[in-house]
Write a protein that holds these residues in place. Structure first.
Motif, PDB file in Angstrom:
ATOM      1  N   ASN A 202      52.072  30.032  27.601  1.00  0.00           N
ATOM      2  CA  ASN A 202      52.700  29.287  28.711  1.00  0.00           C
ATOM      3  C   ASN A 202      52.918  30.169  29.939  1.00  0.00           C
ATOM      4  O   ASN A 202      53.684  29.827  30.823  1.00  0.00           O
ATOM      5  N   LYS A 203      52.216  31.314  29.986  1.00  0.00           N
ATOM      6  CA  LYS A 203      52.309  32.245  31.106  1.00  0.00           C
ATOM      7  C   LYS A 203      50.901  32.579  31.577  1.00  0.00           C
ATOM      8  O   LYS A 203      49.928  32.030  31.086  1.00  0.00           O
ATOM      9  N   PHE A 204      50.827  33.520  32.510  1.00  0.00           N
ATOM     10  CA  PHE A 204      49.538  34.039  32.956  1.00  0.00           C
ATOM     11  C   PHE A 204      49.566  35.552  32.869  1.00  0.00           C
ATOM     12  O   PHE A 204      50.570  36.186  33.180  1.00  0.00           O
ATOM     13  N   LEU A 205      48.459  36.125  32.424  1.00  0.00           N
ATOM     14  CA  LEU A 205      48.295  37.569  32.399  1.00  0.00           C
ATOM     15  C   LEU A 205      47.594  37.960  33.687  1.00  0.00           C
ATOM     16  O   LEU A 205      46.504  37.475  33.979  1.00  0.00           O
ATOM     17  N   VAL A 206      48.226  38.814  34.467  1.00  0.00           N
ATOM     18  CA  VAL A 206      47.666  39.293  35.723  1.00  0.00           C
ATOM     19  C   VAL A 206      47.233  40.732  35.505  1.00  0.00           C
ATOM     20  O   VAL A 206      48.038  41.569  35.076  1.00  0.00           O
ATOM     21  N   VAL A 207      45.951  41.016  35.759  1.00  0.00           N
ATOM     22  CA  VAL A 207      45.421  42.362  35.588  1.00  0.00           C
ATOM     23  C   VAL A 207      44.962  42.862  36.945  1.00  0.00           C
ATOM     24  O   VAL A 207      44.105  42.241  37.582  1.00  0.00           O
ATOM     25  N   LEU A 208      45.553  43.969  37.396  1.00  0.00           N
ATOM     26  CA  LEU A 208      45.216  44.567  38.682  1.00  0.00           C
ATOM     27  C   LEU A 208      44.401  45.829  38.439  1.00  0.00           C
ATOM     28  O   LEU A 208      44.745  46.638  37.588  1.00  0.00           O
ATOM     29  N   SER A 209      43.344  45.989  39.195  1.00  0.00           N
ATOM     30  CA  SER A 209      42.512  47.173  39.116  1.00  0.00           C
ATOM     31  C   SER A 209      42.235  47.655  40.531  1.00  0.00           C
ATOM     32  O   SER A 209      41.743  46.886  41.358  1.00  0.00           O
ATOM     33  N   VAL A 210      42.587  48.895  40.822  1.00  0.00           N
ATOM     34  CA  VAL A 210      42.351  49.458  42.147  1.00  0.00           C
ATOM     35  C   VAL A 210      41.459  50.689  41.981  1.00  0.00           C
ATOM     36  O   VAL A 210      41.787  51.605  41.235  1.00  0.00           O
ATOM     37  N   THR A 211      40.321  50.662  42.665  1.00  0.00           N
ATOM     38  CA  THR A 211      39.310  51.714  42.523  1.00  0.00           C
ATOM     39  C   THR A 211      38.850  52.207  43.881  1.00  0.00           C
ATOM     40  O   THR A 211      38.601  51.400  44.772  1.00  0.00           O
ATOM     41  N   PRO A 212      38.704  53.528  44.032  1.00  0.00           N
ATOM     42  CA  PRO A 212      38.140  54.034  45.294  1.00  0.00           C
ATOM     43  C   PRO A 212      36.694  53.579  45.443  1.00  0.00           C
ATOM     44  O   PRO A 212      35.968  53.481  44.462  1.00  0.00           O
ATOM     45  N   LYS A 213      36.268  53.314  46.657  1.00  0.00           N
ATOM     46  CA  LYS A 213      34.889  52.874  46.897  1.00  0.00           C
ATOM     47  C   LYS A 213      33.870  53.964  46.590  1.00  0.00           C
ATOM     48  O   LYS A 213      32.745  53.656  46.237  1.00  0.00           O
ATOM     49  N   ASN A 214      34.241  55.231  46.715  1.00  0.00           N
ATOM     50  CA  ASN A 214      33.269  56.295  46.485  1.00  0.00           C
ATOM     51  C   ASN A 214      32.838  56.420  45.034  1.00  0.00           C
ATOM     52  O   ASN A 214      31.918  57.148  44.722  1.00  0.00           O
TER      53      ASN A 214
END
Length: 124
Positions: free
Chosen positions: A110-122
């Motif tokens: 009854n919820k949502f799993l939020v997955v954040l991924s931050v990556t350098p462009k290089n």
């Protein structure tokens, strides 16, 4: 009085454990200072690698509210929406000149799993 002190002292380790988890969450939020996190976030997993930072948390808001939150807040913080996909999960990809952020929103009971991924462009 003695019984009260015993009960009170048994609560201390649990409070310390909670504070440590909270400190870890705060430290991770600081590393991704330009990525907004929902106010009702319940942390799941935090991982940092050479390729970037990965955070997952559960949220109780609706899918539309979560998507609108990220579309609005990411733009406000200088991100541009690069792509958006909707299948089993909603995937939002944002970019800045030096990095890419992927936000996956998946149903989880009854919820949502939020997955954040931050990556350098290089990296690419």
């Amino acid at each position: 009085m003695f019984i009260f002190l015993i009960i009170l002292s048994s609560c201390v380790p649990q409070n310390n454990i909670f504070l440590k988890k909270e400190d870890i969450w705060s430290e991770c939020e600081a590393r991704i200072y330009d990525i907004p996190i929902l106010i009702d976030a319940m942390p799941e997993k935090i991982e940092e690698k050479d390729s970037g930072v990965f955070i997952s948390y559960k949220a109780t808001l609706s899918l539309q509210d979560i998507v609108h939150f990220y579309e609005d807040e990411m733009e406000r913080l200088g991100w541009q929406l690069f792509a958006s996909f909707e299948q089993f999960e909603q995937l939002l990809i944002f970019e800045k000149p030096s990095k890419i952020a992927a936000i996956s929103i998946r149903p989880d009971k009854n919820k949502f799993l939020v997955v954040l991924s931050v990556t350098p462009k290089n990296i690419f």
